[in-house]
Design a protein around this motif. Structure first.
Motif, short mmCIF file in Angstrom:
data_model
loop_
_atom_site.label_atom_id
_atom_site.label_comp_id
_atom_site.label_asym_id
_atom_site.label_seq_id
_atom_site.Cartn_x
_atom_site.Cartn_y
_atom_site.Cartn_z
N ALA A 72 -7.77 31.61 34.30
CA ALA A 72 -7.57 32.68 35.27
C ALA A 72 -7.34 34.02 34.57
CB ALA A 72 -6.38 32.34 36.17
N PHE A 76 -9.70 37.40 34.93
CA PHE A 76 -9.20 38.72 35.31
C PHE A 76 -9.55 39.77 34.25
CE2 PHE A 76 -5.63 36.28 37.63
CZ PHE A 76 -6.48 36.06 38.70
N ARG A 79 -13.14 40.60 34.44
CA ARG A 79 -13.42 41.45 35.61
C ARG A 79 -13.10 42.91 35.29
NH1 ARG A 79 -16.45 40.60 40.26
NH2 ARG A 79 -15.93 42.27 41.71
N MET A 80 -11.97 43.13 34.62
CA MET A 80 -11.61 44.50 34.22
C MET A 80 -12.66 45.06 33.26
SD MET A 80 -7.60 44.02 33.29
CE MET A 80 -6.77 42.57 33.93
N THR A 256 -20.11 38.93 34.67
CA THR A 256 -18.76 39.04 35.22
C THR A 256 -18.60 38.17 36.46
OG1 THR A 256 -18.60 41.31 34.40
CG2 THR A 256 -17.04 40.65 36.09
N CYS A 397 -6.50 45.49 29.55
CA CYS A 397 -5.69 45.71 30.76
C CYS A 397 -5.23 47.16 30.86
CB CYS A 397 -4.46 44.79 30.76
SG CYS A 397 -4.82 43.03 30.97
N MET A 419 -12.23 45.64 39.84
CA MET A 419 -11.15 44.67 39.62
C MET A 419 -10.47 44.38 40.95
SD MET A 419 -9.38 42.72 37.77
CE MET A 419 -7.78 41.92 37.69
N TRP A 420 -10.21 43.11 41.19
CA TRP A 420 -9.56 42.72 42.44
C TRP A 420 -8.11 43.20 42.47
CZ3 TRP A 420 -11.43 38.23 39.51
CH2 TRP A 420 -12.75 37.91 39.79
N LEU A 425 -3.02 43.27 40.20
CA LEU A 425 -3.47 42.12 39.43
C LEU A 425 -3.66 42.48 37.96
CD1 LEU A 425 -3.99 39.17 39.83
CD2 LEU A 425 -6.37 39.67 40.43
N THR A 426 -4.01 43.73 37.69
CA THR A 426 -4.12 44.19 36.30
C THR A 426 -2.76 44.14 35.61
OG1 THR A 426 -5.97 45.64 36.86
CG2 THR A 426 -4.83 46.07 34.79
N THR A 429 -1.70 40.53 35.02
CA THR A 429 -2.40 39.93 33.88
C THR A 429 -1.79 40.41 32.57
OG1 THR A 429 -4.45 39.89 35.18
CG2 THR A 429 -4.66 39.59 32.80
#
Length: 477
Positions: A72, A76, A79-80, A256, A397, A419-420, A425-426, A429
């Motif tokens: 996970a 993340f 995704r970033m 991604t 991040c 990014m979600w 979430l950043t 992470t």
């Protein structure tokens, strides 16, 4: 050289389909099929094949939770990185973005640390491949095999970027087919559907029939995290390679978006099969390796040699990509003035030959240290680069937290991957990565790795800050 003020705008040039030359002079010689396989193969390292048995022994079936947590985290982070890379493809990837978002010192520091990590990996993988090859052809000494594989893959990278892509396409293809076949055949055996299988087909019983799902306690999940986290390094390679493809934005977006199923199938899927075919504490998992033990339980003959071929392929893939990645990072550093300018030169084939040779020379030196000074110099190199993967993810991040605002101000139409739950979430992470680093300090097996890595990182950052101040002073005068 791409300046900080036009990074986003110039980054778009390399992303236009049909161009044969990127905006940095690198030849766009990677095809979509190359990028697709680089993206898939990037998450399947040799560590998955040879390191999973230790994690299973340490945490039991709960190692699945460890893999899920780290998986996970990687999803993340990717995704970033995908958000930034899709908007502005660059051969320096996160180093170039950190340069812009956090400061030149940050791009300098993480770029050189990442280069250092991969040239040390060259020695590790060359030696691992040599051990397998010497077992097949003992007449050739181990050091000679290490030299041979390094020379062959150096020649491949020097020939053209398409040569690297083609080799990686087939290397990664073998890994993907092998893992896919393992998962399918294993699941059939798990549920008693594989004809002629020696496995009793216990279904999911082995996940809980030997001390429960958490036989070593819930805390063992964190120990498992430390043991598996480094096997995920390499997923970010596709964002560096995308800069030399015909359509970088499409490649990054696709990679991604697919990272979730890639980690789910190749990591969680294959480990799940091992744990359902055998009790977690079966001695053969540690003695033979998790995958060989699982295949033996099914009754497939010659499993040891089959797995040696697959591991050798994974090793050669890692070597190939490691040399490519180190050279492209060196190229990007040279282009930004943070490394010798010669690193940024490309030859008639669109290949940064000087950057490749510089990476190879250090790689050869590391191989020599591995044979001549294994317990001193090489151990220091290995330990002092061990936590770089986590540093890279942490920098991604913090970079993305700043870059989102920059991209939205300058080129909002290019932010096609987002990014979600930004920024929450950043931050979550980043907190998880920091937690892992702190936990490593209190773990006896990992304390030296993280402390030496922090020491080397601190030295590189200090150099970066000093050079940054000098550049600023020179610009003002």
């Amino acid at each position: 050289m791409t300046t900080q003020t036009n990074l986003v705008k110039e980054g778009g040039k390399a992303g236009e389909p049909g161009l044969s030359q990127s905006s940095h002079g690198l030849k766009a010689g990677l095809k979509n099929r190359h990028l697709s396989m680089i993206a898939i193969g990037g998450v399947i390292g040799a560590g998955l094949f040879v390191g999973s048995s230790g994690g299973i022994a340490a945490a039991g079936p709960a190692i699945l939770v460890s893999y899920a947590l780290v998986g996970a985290m990687v999803v993340f982070v990717m995704r970033m990185l995908g958000e930034m890379a899709a908007a502005s493809p660059d051969s320096g990837s996160f180093s170039a973005y950190a340069d812009r978002a956090l400061g030149r010192w940050a791009g300098f520091s993480i770029g050189w640390l990442y280069w250092f990590f991969w040239v040390v990996v060259l020695a590790v993988e060359a030696t691992a491949g040599a051990v397998i090859l010497e077992g097949w052809v003992p007449a050739v000494p181990q050091w000679a095999w290490a030299l041979i594989v390094m020379v062959v893959l150096t020649a491949t990278n020097l020939a053209s970027v398409s040569s690297y892509g083609e080799f990686e396409f087939w290397f990664a293809g073998i890994k993907v087919v092998a893992i896919g076949a393992f998962v399918v055949i294993g699941l059939l055996a798990v549920f008693g559907l594989l004809p002629g299988s020696d496995n009793p087909g216990a279904g999911l019983a082995h996940l809980t029939d030997t001390g429960g799902f958490f036989p070593k306690g819930a805390g063992a999940v964190l120990t498992g995290v430390l043991m598996v986290v480094f096997s995920f390094m390499g997923s970010e390679i596709v964002t560096l390679a995308a800069g030399e493809s015909e359509d970088p934005r499409r490649a990054v977006t696709k990679a991604t978006n697919s990272v979730i199923w890639r980690i789910g199938v190749f990591y969680l899927g294959s480990i799940f099969v091992v744990l359902t075919l055998l009790p977690w504490n079966d001695a053969s998992i540690v003695e033979k390796g998790s995958y060989v033990a699982a295949l033996d339980s099914i009754g497939i003959p010659h499993t040891g040699q089959i797995m040696n071929v697959i591991v050798l392929t994974a090793v050669l893939s890692c070597l190939n990509s490691g040399l490519y990645t180190a050279s492209r990072m060196a190229f990007s550093l040279g282009e930004r003035g943070d490394a010798p300018k010669s690193f940024a030169r490309v030859n008639a084939k669109g290949v940064p030959a000087v950057a490749i040779w510089a990476s190879v020379v250090f790689g050869f030196a590391a191989v020599y240290f591995n044979y001549a000074f294994k317990d001193t110099v090489f151990t220091f190199l290995l330990n002092s680069s061990g936590a770089v993967a986590l540093f890279v993810w942490l920098v991604i991040c913090f970079t993305q937290l700043r870059m989102r605002g920059i991209l939205m101000r300058e080129a909002p139409e290019k932010v096609t991957v987002k990014m979600w739950l930004f920024p929450y979430l950043t931050w979550a992470t980043a907190a998880m990565i920091l937690f892992v680093l702190v936990y490593m300090v209190f773990d006896e097996a990992n304390r030296q790795v993280v402390l030496l890595s922090v020491l080397v990182a601190a030295i590189v950052v200090a150099v970066g800050v000093v050079l940054d101040r000098r550049h600023r002073a020179a610009a003002k005068s």
